[in-house]
Design a protein around this motif. Structure first.
Motif, short mmCIF file in Angstrom:
data_model
loop_
_atom_site.label_atom_id
_atom_site.label_comp_id
_atom_site.label_asym_id
_atom_site.label_seq_id
_atom_site.Cartn_x
_atom_site.Cartn_y
_atom_site.Cartn_z
N THR A 156 8.50 -56.19 -18.50
CA THR A 156 9.68 -56.37 -18.94
C THR A 156 11.00 -56.63 -18.19
O THR A 156 12.02 -57.19 -18.32
CB THR A 156 10.29 -55.35 -20.15
N GLY A 157 10.80 -56.42 -16.67
CA GLY A 157 11.87 -56.47 -15.72
C GLY A 157 11.84 -57.77 -14.82
O GLY A 157 12.53 -58.02 -14.10
N ARG A 158 10.72 -58.58 -15.28
CA ARG A 158 10.42 -59.76 -14.57
C ARG A 158 11.54 -60.74 -14.57
O ARG A 158 11.99 -61.06 -15.85
CB ARG A 158 9.01 -60.34 -14.75
N ARG A 159 12.07 -61.38 -13.61
CA ARG A 159 12.97 -62.65 -14.04
C ARG A 159 12.45 -63.69 -12.80
O ARG A 159 12.01 -63.47 -11.64
CB ARG A 159 14.21 -62.26 -13.66
N ILE A 160 12.44 -64.90 -13.53
CA ILE A 160 11.85 -65.97 -12.74
C ILE A 160 12.94 -67.31 -12.34
O ILE A 160 13.81 -67.25 -13.20
CB ILE A 160 10.76 -66.71 -13.33
N CYS A 161 13.03 -67.67 -11.14
CA CYS A 161 13.72 -68.71 -10.81
C CYS A 161 13.40 -69.97 -11.68
O CYS A 161 12.27 -70.68 -11.56
CB CYS A 161 13.96 -69.02 -9.22
N TYR B 32 11.13 -62.17 -9.51
CA TYR B 32 12.02 -60.95 -9.04
C TYR B 32 11.70 -60.22 -9.99
O TYR B 32 11.05 -60.39 -11.18
CB TYR B 32 13.44 -61.49 -9.07
N HIS B 33 12.26 -58.69 -9.90
CA HIS B 33 12.38 -57.78 -10.73
C HIS B 33 13.50 -57.00 -10.95
O HIS B 33 14.17 -56.67 -9.81
CB HIS B 33 11.08 -56.69 -10.57
N THR B 34 14.22 -56.86 -12.04
CA THR B 34 15.39 -56.20 -12.00
C THR B 34 15.40 -54.70 -11.47
O THR B 34 16.54 -54.46 -10.74
CB THR B 34 15.79 -55.92 -13.50
N ASN B 35 14.51 -54.08 -11.31
CA ASN B 35 14.51 -52.70 -10.68
C ASN B 35 13.68 -52.90 -9.25
O ASN B 35 14.17 -52.45 -8.26
CB ASN B 35 13.81 -51.77 -11.34
N PHE B 36 12.39 -53.42 -9.32
CA PHE B 36 11.38 -53.30 -8.12
C PHE B 36 11.75 -54.15 -7.01
O PHE B 36 11.64 -54.19 -5.87
CB PHE B 36 10.16 -53.25 -8.50
N TYR B 37 12.39 -55.42 -7.54
CA TYR B 37 12.56 -56.47 -6.64
C TYR B 37 13.79 -57.49 -7.04
O TYR B 37 13.38 -58.59 -7.11
CB TYR B 37 11.38 -57.45 -6.39
#
Ligand code: AP5
Ligand code: MG
Ligand code: ZN
Length: 216
Positions: free
Chosen positions: A125-130, A137-142
């Protein structure tokens, strides 16, 4: 070196496959990435794949195997490759065995990244991609340095359509029923290594490197 990365959705296959590809100079092949690319291009194959992906289901084996078959014939696979997200069914694993046999090559190892379901949901759920270069990326971890923007190319970050909680649950169910049996399949071949995926990104990579250095 020829490697398979196994693990549930969100285990960190893509993250670790990129690390391995960079450090060991081998080609990273992700069937999920290939499907997302052809979907974006709007090819008929891409649109067919989308019907399954959006529901959290696997794309049919014949279509997936055909894509991998072509991909493994490309020149950049000669020095080795790392498969991320393929095979995902016993049928795909057997098709891969046949393909490698015909090419007179074999797999060196299969790395299985293991972790609890609750962690999986948090990661996905926190994953974001370019949208431009595909970096994860990850909203919390990366997190990226600037919110919503890629550190590498400045592209916009987005969330995958199949990363909503309901679809994730379906993907986990599909993983348990169709992909998990591959753990025993490769254990029986004597090439399976299981890694604790509940560590930091660096911690997981450290364990992977120890295993890879052992087979080099
Ligand atoms: P695919 O794209 O392969 O998705 P998946 O297997 O569900 O796995 P993900 O990409 O979601 O997770 P990942 O393990 O790569 O984790 P990541 O590194 O991103 O497939 C998508 C769909 O395509 C499938 O559902 C299916 O429909 C279809 N498909 C693909 N291959 C197919 C096949 N062979 N046959 C049939 N259909 C197929 O990490 C997740 C997040 O966590 C990231 O934000 C990351 O930054 C963060 N993270 C990673 N590691 C850590 C860590 N150690 N600690 C903290 N955060 C971490
Ligand atoms: Mg992935
Ligand atoms: Zn980018």
């Amino acid at each position: 070196m020829r490697i398979i990365l196994l693990g549930p959705p969100g285990a960190g296959k893509g993250t670790q496959a990129s690390n391995i590809a960079n450090e060991f100079h081998i080609t990273h092949i992700s069937t999920g990435e290939i499907f997302r690319k052809i979907q974006k291009e709007g090819t008929s194959l891409g649109l067919k794949a989308k019907e399954y992906i959006d529901k959290g289901l696997l794309v049919p084996d014949d279509l997936t195997v055909e894509i991998i078959d072509d991909r493994l014939d490309r020149k950049d696979c000669i020095e080795g490759f790392i498969l991320d997200g393929f095979p995902r069914t016993i049928i795909q694993a057997k098709a891969l065995d046949d393909k490698l046999k015909a090419k007179k090559i074999s797999l060196d190892l299969v790395i299985n990244i293991q972790l609890k379901n609750q962690l999986i949901i948090n990661r996905i759920t926190g994953r974001r991609i370019c949208e431009n270069c595909g970096e994860n990326y990850h909203t919390n971890f990366y997190p990226p340095k600037i919110e919503g923007k890629c550190d590498l190319c400045g592209g916009q970050l987005f969330q995958r359509k199949d990363d909503q909680e309901e679809t994730i649950k379906k993907r986990l169910e599909v993983y348990t029923n169709q992909t998990q049996p591959l753990i025993d399949y490769y254990k029986d071949k004597g090439i399976l290594h299981t890694i604790n995926g509940e560590q930091s990104i660096e911690g997981v990579f450290k364990d992977i490197k120890i295993i890879l250095q052992g087979v080099l």
